[in-house]
Design an enzyme around this catalytic site. Structure first.
Site, PDB file in Angstrom:
ATOM      1  N   ARG A 132      22.387  13.544  -2.027  1.00 52.37           N
ATOM      2  CA  ARG A 132      23.643  13.592  -1.274  1.00 52.37           C
ATOM      3  C   ARG A 132      23.900  12.211  -0.669  1.00 52.37           C
ATOM      4  O   ARG A 132      22.949  11.516  -0.263  1.00 52.37           O
ATOM      5  CB  ARG A 132      23.595  14.635  -0.141  1.00 52.37           C
TER       6      ARG A 132
ATOM      7  N   HIS B  17      29.364  12.189  -9.287  1.00 50.31           N
ATOM      8  CA  HIS B  17      28.726  13.482  -8.961  1.00 50.31           C
ATOM      9  C   HIS B  17      28.584  14.347 -10.224  1.00 50.31           C
ATOM     10  O   HIS B  17      29.047  15.488 -10.261  1.00 50.31           O
ATOM     11  CB  HIS B  17      29.514  14.229  -7.871  1.00 50.31           C
TER      12      HIS B  17
HETATM   13  P1  NAP Z   1      15.102  22.427  -2.721  1.00 47.16           P
HETATM   14  O1  NAP Z   1      14.391  23.196  -3.755  1.00 47.16           O
HETATM   15  O2  NAP Z   1      15.483  23.107  -1.436  1.00 47.16           O
HETATM   16  O3  NAP Z   1      14.179  21.165  -2.375  1.00 47.16           O
HETATM   17  C1  NAP Z   1      14.438  20.335  -1.293  1.00 47.16           C
HETATM   18  C2  NAP Z   1      13.254  19.429  -1.074  1.00 47.16           C
HETATM   19  O4  NAP Z   1      13.562  18.546   0.023  1.00 47.16           O
HETATM   20  C3  NAP Z   1      11.979  20.190  -0.684  1.00 47.16           C
HETATM   21  O5  NAP Z   1      10.856  19.555  -1.231  1.00 47.16           O
HETATM   22  C4  NAP Z   1      11.973  20.044   0.838  1.00 47.16           C
HETATM   23  O6  NAP Z   1      10.709  20.133   1.452  1.00 47.16           O
HETATM   24  C5  NAP Z   1      12.509  18.649   0.985  1.00 47.16           C
HETATM   25  N1  NAP Z   1      13.020  18.436   2.342  1.00 47.16           N
HETATM   26  C6  NAP Z   1      14.027  19.059   2.989  1.00 47.16           C
HETATM   27  N2  NAP Z   1      14.169  18.600   4.235  1.00 47.16           N
HETATM   28  C7  NAP Z   1      13.211  17.659   4.388  1.00 47.16           C
HETATM   29  C8  NAP Z   1      12.831  16.827   5.458  1.00 47.16           C
HETATM   30  N3  NAP Z   1      13.449  16.870   6.659  1.00 47.16           N
HETATM   31  N4  NAP Z   1      11.801  15.981   5.273  1.00 47.16           N
HETATM   32  C9  NAP Z   1      11.133  15.945   4.089  1.00 47.16           C
HETATM   33  N5  NAP Z   1      11.458  16.712   3.022  1.00 47.16           N
HETATM   34  C10 NAP Z   1      12.480  17.555   3.180  1.00 47.16           C
HETATM   35  O7  NAP Z   1      16.437  21.779  -3.286  1.00 47.16           O
HETATM   36  P2  NAP Z   1      16.787  21.423  -4.819  1.00 47.16           P
HETATM   37  O8  NAP Z   1      17.282  22.609  -5.525  1.00 47.16           O
HETATM   38  O9  NAP Z   1      15.657  20.659  -5.395  1.00 47.16           O
HETATM   39  O10 NAP Z   1      18.058  20.469  -4.594  1.00 47.16           O
HETATM   40  C11 NAP Z   1      17.946  19.261  -3.847  1.00 47.16           C
HETATM   41  C12 NAP Z   1      19.313  18.673  -3.599  1.00 47.16           C
HETATM   42  O11 NAP Z   1      19.860  18.139  -4.809  1.00 47.16           O
HETATM   43  C13 NAP Z   1      20.391  19.687  -3.170  1.00 47.16           C
HETATM   44  O12 NAP Z   1      20.290  19.972  -1.787  1.00 47.16           O
HETATM   45  C14 NAP Z   1      21.665  18.948  -3.502  1.00 47.16           C
HETATM   46  O13 NAP Z   1      22.044  18.164  -2.380  1.00 47.16           O
HETATM   47  C15 NAP Z   1      21.262  17.999  -4.639  1.00 47.16           C
HETATM   48  N6  NAP Z   1      21.941  18.324  -5.927  1.00 47.16           N
HETATM   49  C16 NAP Z   1      22.726  17.379  -6.497  1.00 47.16           C
HETATM   50  C17 NAP Z   1      23.352  17.630  -7.721  1.00 47.16           C
HETATM   51  C18 NAP Z   1      24.179  16.568  -8.394  1.00 47.16           C
HETATM   52  O14 NAP Z   1      24.819  16.825  -9.418  1.00 47.16           O
HETATM   53  N7  NAP Z   1      24.209  15.346  -7.904  1.00 47.16           N
HETATM   54  C19 NAP Z   1      23.166  18.854  -8.360  1.00 47.16           C
HETATM   55  C20 NAP Z   1      22.362  19.808  -7.736  1.00 47.16           C
HETATM   56  C21 NAP Z   1      21.743  19.533  -6.516  1.00 47.16           C
HETATM   57  P3  NAP Z   1       9.851  21.489   1.383  1.00 47.16           P
HETATM   58  O15 NAP Z   1       9.367  21.548  -0.039  1.00 47.16           O
HETATM   59  O16 NAP Z   1       8.771  21.286   2.366  1.00 47.16           O
HETATM   60  O17 NAP Z   1      10.796  22.615   1.711  1.00 47.16           O
END
Ligand code: NAP
Length: 309
Positions: free
Chosen positions: A224, A272
């Protein structure tokens, strides 16, 4: 019969209607799927943040809100949302992200631009290090980051992952917390951002943390926009601390035409598109999750509102 409300941009309904109907049938659910159920009748909402529902309070019997997006930052703080919110975790979305991240990592690792953009008759013989000598750090090793980490590991990169809670993921050096962040970024040559946008992750890449990276490091951000302090990144690019940033997400989208990123020679802007939700697979995930709820099993991928993701 369950009443499922579809609340997303009207144009998206056409893409989702048939896949969702098929998916509900496939899991044996009898569903009345529509865009206009009376709020008090709705059992589940299939939701995207740019759709018509912004006030969840009239949805008094709704058992869960199923997001079509992985990122939930625009809805997680909605005070009217008292129902469980499930974010999307879908293998196609993950596969798309793995391909995008691996592609851009290899582009920077191999220095592909040198030869692709400069066909000028000059024979430049310079060899990149092999992947095993190129440390990659992934901030955020959830559904997407961990899968990207495994793919990069398969290519030979030493991969460090950073998360909020302690993790033990095969093939990755897993770090967490504040000390873990410093260790994860110190001397990293490629950094991939796959954190959610929360108050804790905003500006996680700033002057101080960018300064920990190896001189001439690469940034790849499909997470993001607010994860990066833009002024700090631009200064680090101008000073040479960062060699190049490939950015897919921005504080304001579409990125305004006069934004410095568009014209900066060391920045690649993509609109994006790192990965997107595919109707067929997302519909199967959502139908499966609703079927779990109807069978009194806990929903998958429920957002923990204490942490904002
Ligand atoms: P997810 O499974 O919820 O994983 C998030 C990761 O971030 C987890 O490892 C989490 O830690 C870590 N995290 C969250 N808050 C943190 C903090 N304060 N300090 C350290 N680590 C932290 O999410 P995901 O499905 O992988 O998706 C991640 C992000 O990708 C989404 O939120 C979205 O913004 C982005 N995205 C972008 C696109 C695009 O096309 N550009 C598409 C899809 C998603 P824990 O493992 O300890 O919970």
């Amino acid at each position: 019969m369950l009443n499922v409300l579809f609340s997303a941009k009207p144009a998206v309904w056409e893409e989702y209607e048939a896949p969702l109907r098929n998916a509900f049938t496939n899991v044996g659910l009898d569903v009345d799927l529509a865009c206009d159920h009376a709020p008090a009748d709705v059992d589940y909402i299939v939701f995207a943040p740019n759709g018509p529902v912004t006030d969840f309070s009239p949805y008094t019997k709704t058992k869960a809100v199923m997001s079509l997006w992985a990122g939930v930052e625009t809805v997680v703080d909605n005070l009217t949302l008292t129902q469980p919110l499930c974010r999307l975790v879908d293998h196609s979305l993950t596969q798309g992200m793995v391909e995008w991240v691996v592609g851009h990592t290899l582009r920077h690792h191999l220095g592909m631009d040198t030869h692709i953009t400069r066909q000028d008759g000059v024979w430049r013989e310079a060899f990149p290090p092999v992947a095993t000598d190129r440390p990659v750090t992934i901030l955020g090793i959830g559904a997407l980051g961990a899968a990207c980490g495994q793919a990069l590991h398969q290519l030979g990169f030493p991969v460090t992952g950073w998360s909020r809670s302690a993790k033990d993921i095969p093939n990755l050096r897993c770090l967490h917390g504040d000390d873990g962040l410093t260790a994860a970024l110190t001397d990293a040559e490629i950094v991939v951002l796959l954190l959610p946008q929360t108050p804790e992750t905003e500006n996680i890449l700033n002057t101080e943390t960018l300064g920990l990276l190896a001189q001439g490091a690469f940034i790849i951000n499909p997470g993001r926009g607010p994860l990066i302090d833009d002024d700090a990144l631009l200064a680090a690019l101008d000073s040479g601390q960062i060699a190049h940033a490939t950015l897919d997400v921005f504080r304001v989208e579409p990125l305004p035409q006069d934004h410095r990123y568009w014209a900066h020679p060391q920045v690649t802007v993509t609109p994006h598109i790192a990965s997107t939700t595919r109707p067929e697979t997302a519909s199967a995930v959502i139908a499966g999750n609703i079927a779990r709820g109807e069978a009194d099993k806990p929903f998958h991928n429920v957002v923990d509102r204490r942490f904002g993701y």
